[in-house]
Enzyme design. Structure first.
Site, PDB file in Angstrom:
ATOM      1  N   GLU A 116      29.142  42.455  44.796  1.00  0.00           N
ATOM      2  CA  GLU A 116      30.212  41.487  45.065  1.00  0.00           C
ATOM      3  C   GLU A 116      30.694  40.808  43.784  1.00  0.00           C
ATOM      4  O   GLU A 116      31.280  39.728  43.844  1.00  0.00           O
ATOM      5  CB  GLU A 116      29.742  40.428  46.077  1.00  0.00           C
ATOM      6  CG  GLU A 116      29.249  40.970  47.416  1.00  0.00           C
ATOM      7  CD  GLU A 116      30.348  41.569  48.298  1.00  0.00           C
ATOM      8  OE1 GLU A 116      31.521  41.566  47.873  1.00  0.00           O
ATOM      9  OE2 GLU A 116      30.014  42.044  49.393  1.00  0.00           O
ATOM     10  N   HIS A 140      26.499  33.692  48.012  1.00  0.00           N
ATOM     11  CA  HIS A 140      26.792  34.444  49.232  1.00  0.00           C
ATOM     12  C   HIS A 140      25.486  34.708  49.969  1.00  0.00           C
ATOM     13  O   HIS A 140      24.542  35.230  49.373  1.00  0.00           O
ATOM     14  CB  HIS A 140      27.479  35.762  48.882  1.00  0.00           C
ATOM     15  CG  HIS A 140      27.552  36.735  50.019  1.00  0.00           C
ATOM     16  ND1 HIS A 140      28.130  36.425  51.236  1.00  0.00           N
ATOM     17  CD2 HIS A 140      27.099  38.002  50.139  1.00  0.00           C
ATOM     18  CE1 HIS A 140      28.038  37.466  52.039  1.00  0.00           C
ATOM     19  NE2 HIS A 140      27.407  38.441  51.406  1.00  0.00           N
ATOM     20  N   HIS A 142      23.580  35.700  54.053  1.00  0.00           N
ATOM     21  CA  HIS A 142      23.747  36.235  55.412  1.00  0.00           C
ATOM     22  C   HIS A 142      23.116  35.242  56.396  1.00  0.00           C
ATOM     23  O   HIS A 142      22.001  35.447  56.875  1.00  0.00           O
ATOM     24  CB  HIS A 142      23.101  37.619  55.503  1.00  0.00           C
ATOM     25  CG  HIS A 142      23.781  38.653  54.671  1.00  0.00           C
ATOM     26  ND1 HIS A 142      23.325  39.939  54.540  1.00  0.00           N
ATOM     27  CD2 HIS A 142      24.917  38.599  53.928  1.00  0.00           C
ATOM     28  CE1 HIS A 142      24.136  40.641  53.750  1.00  0.00           C
ATOM     29  NE2 HIS A 142      25.108  39.839  53.356  1.00  0.00           N
ATOM     30  N   GLU A 170      26.821  14.230  59.374  1.00  0.00           N
ATOM     31  CA  GLU A 170      27.001  14.327  57.921  1.00  0.00           C
ATOM     32  C   GLU A 170      28.008  15.408  57.508  1.00  0.00           C
ATOM     33  O   GLU A 170      28.499  15.391  56.387  1.00  0.00           O
ATOM     34  CB  GLU A 170      25.658  14.608  57.237  1.00  0.00           C
ATOM     35  CG  GLU A 170      25.097  15.962  57.581  1.00  0.00           C
ATOM     36  CD  GLU A 170      23.945  16.394  56.646  1.00  0.00           C
ATOM     37  OE1 GLU A 170      23.187  17.274  57.054  1.00  0.00           O
ATOM     38  OE2 GLU A 170      23.831  15.868  55.542  1.00  0.00           O
ATOM     39  N   HIS A 211      29.473  38.697  58.886  1.00  0.00           N
ATOM     40  CA  HIS A 211      28.815  39.049  57.621  1.00  0.00           C
ATOM     41  C   HIS A 211      28.050  37.874  57.003  1.00  0.00           C
ATOM     42  O   HIS A 211      26.875  38.006  56.701  1.00  0.00           O
ATOM     43  CB  HIS A 211      29.877  39.608  56.647  1.00  0.00           C
ATOM     44  CG  HIS A 211      29.316  40.126  55.374  1.00  0.00           C
ATOM     45  ND1 HIS A 211      29.883  41.137  54.640  1.00  0.00           N
ATOM     46  CD2 HIS A 211      28.229  39.747  54.655  1.00  0.00           C
ATOM     47  CE1 HIS A 211      29.170  41.385  53.567  1.00  0.00           C
ATOM     48  NE2 HIS A 211      28.158  40.555  53.545  1.00  0.00           N
TER      49      HIS A 211
HETATM   50  O1  2HA Z   1      24.023  43.519  49.872  1.00  0.00           O
HETATM   51  O2  2HA Z   1      25.356  40.916  50.655  1.00  0.00           O
HETATM   52  O3  2HA Z   1      27.879  41.670  50.739  1.00  0.00           O
HETATM   53  C1  2HA Z   1      24.661  42.543  49.162  1.00  0.00           C
HETATM   54  C2  2HA Z   1      25.638  41.900  50.046  1.00  0.00           C
HETATM   55  C3  2HA Z   1      26.982  42.502  50.128  1.00  0.00           C
HETATM   56 ZN    ZN Z   2      26.727  40.281  52.119  1.00  0.00          ZN
END
Ligand code: 2HA
Ligand code: ZN
Length: 275
Positions: A116, A140, A142, A170, A211
């Site tokens: 990414e 980022h 998940h 909050e 995602h």
């Molecule tokens: O595997 O999270 O979006 C890495 C990620 C791709």
């Molecule tokens: Zn991801």
């Protein structure tokens, strides 16, 4: 100074491990990048290799030309970062056009920066400008409950913002600008990078449907705290919806307006619609 002894590297490793312990980084899921300060890279200069091969980023980030980033590696596991950081993460330098990068430290057993990287760097570019240089962290993850909600809530900024604000008092103080939502898209490429960085002009949080979350902040504490707050609120909503489909009572639009006065935050009226 050795790279691994630097405070920003220790902070990065701790944040990555905290994300792993939250359960947000199954297998190689998620990625983290930090825009290194000039004095921090200067202090670690002796430990950097400046002979690496230049490679294409896959997009152009001229406002970041010449900057250095600490990044997680593609295919690497957050679970391993604290145990073998020099195998899992890297410092990369960008060229004078912001179109190529080279690895100056880390990924000792080979590999590339996060898949990414285009999204991360385009977000860094937008946030560097919008925050006048203050934002340095893009994260980022998940996040289970936000992903779950992306199957049952309409994929609209104003719906996600209002629902998440309502689940913990909050929240509007922590993310007063709200959250943006990106429809499902193929990850890793320029298209999702452009869509996300467009939202990041307005928000510090972008939800990727089915995602996870992208978020931005000034330092590791604020950025991890932002991710944690959004995901905790989503968890409360998932629990609430699991008990019954409607709420018996909630925080109202007027409650939010009152909160905004006392906490001195501006809450856009677009999120305070009557239901
Ligand atoms: O595997 O999270 O979006 C890495 C990620 C791709
Ligand atoms: Zn991801």
């Amino acid at each position: 100074m050795k790279v691994l002894e630097a405070e920003f590297v220790q902070g990065f490793i701790r944040m990555a491990n905290d994300g792993w312990e939250q359960g947000w980084h199954e297998r190689n899921g998620g990625n983290l990048t930090y825009r290194i300060k000039p004095e921090e890279i200067e202090a670690a200069a002796d430990d950097l290799n400046k002979g690496g091969q230049w490679r294409e980023i896959g997009t152009s980030v001229p406002q970041l030309a010449g900057e250095y980033f600490l990044v997680t590696g593609s295919g690497k596991y957050f679970r391993n970062i604290s145990i073998k950081p020099d195998d899992s993460i890297a410092i990369v330098e960008l060229d004078e056009n912001g179109e190529n990068y080279r690895i100056c430290w880390g990924l000792v057993n080979g590999g590339r920066p996060t898949s990414e990287l285009p999204s991360h760097l385009m977000n860094h570019e937008v946030k560097k400008i919008a925050s006048k240089g203050k934002h340095r962290v893009i994260y980022h993850a998940h996040t289970t409950n936000v992903i779950a909600l992306s199957f049952v809530l309409p994929l609209k900024d104003e719906i996600f913002t209002r629902e998440l604000w309502e689940m913990a008092t909050e929240c509007p103080v922590v993310f007063p600008d709200g959250v943006g939502v990106v429809d499902w898209m193929v990850p890793g490429g320029r298209e999702i990078a452009v869509a996300t960085s467009e939202l990041m002009k307005k928000y510090d949080v972008a939800i990727w449907a089915h995602h996870g979350i992208f978020c931005s902040g000034e330092d590791f504490d604020l950025t991890f705290g932002l991710m944690h707050t959004v995901e905790k609120s989503a968890e409360i909503l998932v629990k609430t919806l699991s008990m019954r489909p409607d709420k018996l009572q909630t925080i109202t639009a007027q409650n939010f307006r009152d909160l905004a006065v006392d906490f001195e935050v501006t809450l856009p009226e677009e999120f305070l619609y009557e239901k």
